[in-house]
Design an enzyme around this catalytic site. Structure first.
Site, PDB file in Angstrom:
ATOM      1  CG  HIS A 129      -0.292  -0.043   2.522  1.00 49.30           C
ATOM      2  ND1 HIS A 129       0.471  -1.102   2.935  1.00 49.30           N
ATOM      3  CD2 HIS A 129      -0.235   0.860   3.531  1.00 49.30           C
ATOM      4  CE1 HIS A 129       0.947  -0.847   4.147  1.00 49.30           C
ATOM      5  NE2 HIS A 129       0.537   0.328   4.523  1.00 49.30           N
ATOM      6  NE  ARG A 130       1.736   4.781   4.299  1.00 53.73           N
ATOM      7  CZ  ARG A 130       1.126   5.932   3.998  1.00 53.73           C
ATOM      8  NH1 ARG A 130       1.519   6.625   2.946  1.00 53.73           N
ATOM      9  NH2 ARG A 130       0.151   6.390   4.740  1.00 53.73           N
ATOM     10  CE  LYS A 152       9.551  -4.723  12.981  1.00 51.02           C
ATOM     11  NZ  LYS A 152      10.748  -5.585  12.844  1.00 51.02           N
ATOM     12  CG  ASP A 162       3.817   7.841  11.726  1.00 46.87           C
ATOM     13  OD1 ASP A 162       2.831   7.290  11.221  1.00 46.87           O
ATOM     14  OD2 ASP A 162       3.772   8.474  12.796  1.00 46.87           O
ATOM     15  CE  LYS A 177      13.156  -9.857   8.319  1.00 46.14           C
ATOM     16  NZ  LYS A 177      13.285  -8.731   9.241  1.00 46.14           N
TER      17      LYS A 177
HETATM   18  P1  NAD Z   1      22.564 -11.573  14.537  1.00 50.00           P
HETATM   19  O1  NAD Z   1      22.722 -12.736  13.671  1.00 50.00           O
HETATM   20  O2  NAD Z   1      23.511 -10.430  14.423  1.00 50.00           O
HETATM   21  O3  NAD Z   1      22.566 -11.991  16.085  1.00 50.00           O
HETATM   22  C1  NAD Z   1      21.790 -13.012  16.618  1.00 50.00           C
HETATM   23  C2  NAD Z   1      22.491 -13.484  17.900  1.00 50.00           C
HETATM   24  O4  NAD Z   1      21.671 -14.440  18.558  1.00 50.00           O
HETATM   25  C3  NAD Z   1      23.830 -14.173  17.606  1.00 50.00           C
HETATM   26  O5  NAD Z   1      24.794 -13.712  18.528  1.00 50.00           O
HETATM   27  C4  NAD Z   1      23.515 -15.654  17.803  1.00 50.00           C
HETATM   28  O6  NAD Z   1      24.647 -16.402  18.224  1.00 50.00           O
HETATM   29  C5  NAD Z   1      22.446 -15.582  18.873  1.00 50.00           C
HETATM   30  N1  NAD Z   1      21.564 -16.749  18.883  1.00 50.00           N
HETATM   31  C6  NAD Z   1      21.100 -17.455  17.836  1.00 50.00           C
HETATM   32  N2  NAD Z   1      20.302 -18.451  18.252  1.00 50.00           N
HETATM   33  C7  NAD Z   1      20.259 -18.363  19.594  1.00 50.00           C
HETATM   34  C8  NAD Z   1      19.603 -19.108  20.598  1.00 50.00           C
HETATM   35  N3  NAD Z   1      18.829 -20.148  20.320  1.00 50.00           N
HETATM   36  N4  NAD Z   1      19.780 -18.733  21.887  1.00 50.00           N
HETATM   37  C9  NAD Z   1      20.557 -17.676  22.199  1.00 50.00           C
HETATM   38  N5  NAD Z   1      21.205 -16.936  21.287  1.00 50.00           N
HETATM   39  C10 NAD Z   1      21.061 -17.272  20.006  1.00 50.00           C
HETATM   40  O7  NAD Z   1      21.053 -11.075  14.312  1.00 50.00           O
HETATM   41  P2  NAD Z   1      20.439  -9.662  14.638  1.00 50.00           P
HETATM   42  O8  NAD Z   1      20.497  -8.839  13.416  1.00 50.00           O
HETATM   43  O9  NAD Z   1      20.971  -9.155  15.916  1.00 50.00           O
HETATM   44  O10 NAD Z   1      18.894 -10.072  14.815  1.00 50.00           O
HETATM   45  C11 NAD Z   1      18.402 -10.598  16.046  1.00 50.00           C
HETATM   46  C12 NAD Z   1      16.888 -10.483  16.039  1.00 50.00           C
HETATM   47  O11 NAD Z   1      16.508  -9.102  15.865  1.00 50.00           O
HETATM   48  C13 NAD Z   1      16.160 -11.253  14.927  1.00 50.00           C
HETATM   49  O12 NAD Z   1      14.911 -11.681  15.405  1.00 50.00           O
HETATM   50  C14 NAD Z   1      15.953 -10.182  13.856  1.00 50.00           C
HETATM   51  O13 NAD Z   1      14.887 -10.479  12.998  1.00 50.00           O
HETATM   52  C15 NAD Z   1      15.642  -8.983  14.736  1.00 50.00           C
HETATM   53  N6  NAD Z   1      15.865  -7.686  14.095  1.00 50.00           N
HETATM   54  C16 NAD Z   1      17.075  -7.337  13.584  1.00 50.00           C
HETATM   55  C17 NAD Z   1      17.239  -6.078  13.008  1.00 50.00           C
HETATM   56  C18 NAD Z   1      18.571  -5.592  12.502  1.00 50.00           C
HETATM   57  O14 NAD Z   1      18.666  -4.399  12.146  1.00 50.00           O
HETATM   58  N7  NAD Z   1      19.610  -6.395  12.467  1.00 50.00           N
HETATM   59  C19 NAD Z   1      16.155  -5.198  12.917  1.00 50.00           C
HETATM   60  C20 NAD Z   1      14.922  -5.583  13.461  1.00 50.00           C
HETATM   61  C21 NAD Z   1      14.793  -6.829  14.051  1.00 50.00           C
END
Ligand code: NAD
Length: 473
Positions: A67-68, A96, A101, A108
């Protein structure tokens, strides 16, 4: 709902949570179905030669809403990823973006791979090949669909993707905007790498500015000294923990990682733990803490704030009864399942939800995308001008009072904002403003008694408005 005897899929879990908000808003069934439906998902199988042998990789990109435009969302590289997960994460992106906004639809991507098993060169070839497929099939461009980093990917992969797009579309002057989270030298923006973790902390700080919310959660005022358990010390967890440790003087008493949990009741030094992980590829052997291989037990440690920052479905109906915290801050996407959410609500544990808490990443990605389209760094035009005005103001003050301004005044007043200052200020403003929108719903609608439902109410109201404006209904 019939979901009691089997575990829900990630998508079902998100949709059941969204249903609560749709019910509160009394949205028509057809419109509700349209909001929840995922527009399109592409599955790509592609071969790459690794060490003289052909390996076939599988990846997905899902557009939940357009939609955007562009639709926006990270690409994760993980050994466990599937279509349902990518669609659930794309849906979360739609909500999100609406909450904070950011004028994007939700998307994804995921590639089924354990990135740690491949060399840098292999990963580059795999990433470029995946990007080429997405570009050719219309799932990646500055105008329609813009990826960003997620689990297992970072600025290096984003630079490869941008370069692949540039080679296929040399005529597109906006090529750099086809992906965000790039290195600064390749069109990235200062402050993007830390943005999600920093946004998590800004959300927590805003929560602590609301005395009634803090009291309702059973917490004492002030973030200083709070006992925090962090799961995941990757991109999001590391920056969030570092700020909480260094700036807010909270105590990170436990870090849960994939290979176990580190505990130190006096608080862990995040920088030291990170350096240990970088050097040894494990938390095991870190000298200033006790270590246990039973990582899952770390989530059940008694604390003030539990921050799951690793991956989805970490707090489920299996362990929700044993969680001993007052506040859960969902830095990861989907760390609490729908069933666990019901249990935690009954136990009066406050949850700040993922769709709001980790929106800092997409917020700063939005700034990066705008910067790429503008082809100029934020602050480049104003900084010197602001510094000059500040100096003039100091001189005027001095002339009027006959006194020399103090050193800190000179420093503060006679400095202009650079790109990092502006990004942090825009991020803070976004996280504060969005919290206040959730709070307004919580305080004004008696049918809403949790932050998650409030966040989806806020999002759905905006999405429905936008659909009506463009005449979808
Ligand atoms: P990443 O890969 O940099 O880090 C994930 C960390 O979690 C790693 O250190 C890994 O070893 C650890 N890990 C993996 N499985 C695990 C488990 N079962 N128990 C404990 N630790 C575990 O990933 P990230 O970018 O930090 O993303 C983490 C979460 O945040 C995800 O759900 C991702 O979708 C969400 N997220 C990330 C961003 C971003 O900008 N990177 C933005 C929004 C949301």
């Amino acid at each position: 709902m019939g979901q009691d005897n089997k575990s829900l899929s990630f998508s079902e879990s998100v949709n059941f949570m969204v249903d609560r908000a749709l019910t509160v808003l009394e949205i028509d069934e057809g419109i509700s179905a349209a909001i929840k439906a995922c527009n399109s998902t592409i599955k790509i199988n592609f071969p790459v030669e690794i060490n003289g042998k052909i390996e076939v990789f599988t990846g997905w990109r899902s557009t939940h809403s357009s939609h955007r435009l562009p639709s926006k969302g990270g690409i994760r590289f993980a050994p466990i990823v599937n279509e349902d997960e990518v669609e659930a994460l794309a849906a979360l992106m739609t909500y999100k973006c609406a909450i904070v906004d950011v004028p994007f639809g939700g998307s994804k991507g995921g590639l089924l791979i354990d990135p740690y098993q491949y060399t840098r060169d292999d990963l580059q070839r795999i990433t470029r090949r995946f990007a080429r497929e997405l570009i050719r099939k219309g799932f990646l461009s500055p105008a329609t669909n813009v990826p960003a980093p997620d689990m297992g990917t970072g600025e290096r992969e984003m630079a490869w993707i941008a370069d692949t797009y540039k080679h296929l579309h040399p005529e597109d002057i906006n090529y750099a905007a086809c992906v965000t989270g790039k290195p600064v030298a390749h069109g990235g923006i200062r402050g993007r790498t830390e943005a999600t973790g920093r946004g998590v902390v800004y959300a927590i700080r805003e929560f602590f500015r609301h005395a009634d919310d803090v009291k309702a959660a059973g917490l004492t005022p002030g973030l200083g000294g709070k006992r925090i358990v962090m799961q995941g010390l990757g991109n999001v967890g590391y920056y969030a923990a570092k700020l909480l440790d260094e700036e807010d003087e909270s105590k990170i008493i436990a870090i849960v990682e994939r290979d176990g949990v580190l505990v130190n009741d006096e608080g862990l030094c995040i920088e030291n733990v990170r350096n240990h992980i970088n050097e040894h590829k494990t938390i095991k052997g870190f000298p200033d803490a006790t270590f246990s291989e039973d990582g899952a037990s770390g989530l059940e440690i008694e604390c003030d704030i539990l921050i799951p920052a690793a991956m989805e479905a970490q707090i489920t109906k299996e362990n929700a009864e044993r969680i001993k915290t007052k506040l859960i801050v969902e830095a990861a996407n989907g760390p609490v399942t729908f069933e666990a959410d019901n249990i935690l609500r009954q136990r009066d544990i406050t949850i700040l939800p993922d769709a709001y808490v980790n929106a800092g990443g997409v917020t700063v990605s939005y700034f990066e995308w705008v910067r790429n389209l503008a082809h100029i760094r934020f602050g480049r035009m104003e900084r010197q001008h602001d510094e000059m005005r500040g100096t003039q103001m100091l001189q005027a003050l001095e002339a009027m009072t006959g006194k020399q301004p103090e050193e800190w005044m000179k420093k503060e007043l006679a400095s202009g904002a650079d790109e990092l200052d502006l990004v942090r200020s825009g991020l803070d403003d976004t996280m504060r403003g969005s919290y206040q929108q959730l709070k307004e719903v919580l305080d004004s609608n008696e049918k809403v008694d949790d932050f998650r439902t409030a966040s989806y109410v806020v999002a759905i109201q905006k999405i429905v408005r936008s659909y009506i404006d463009i005449g979808v209904y």
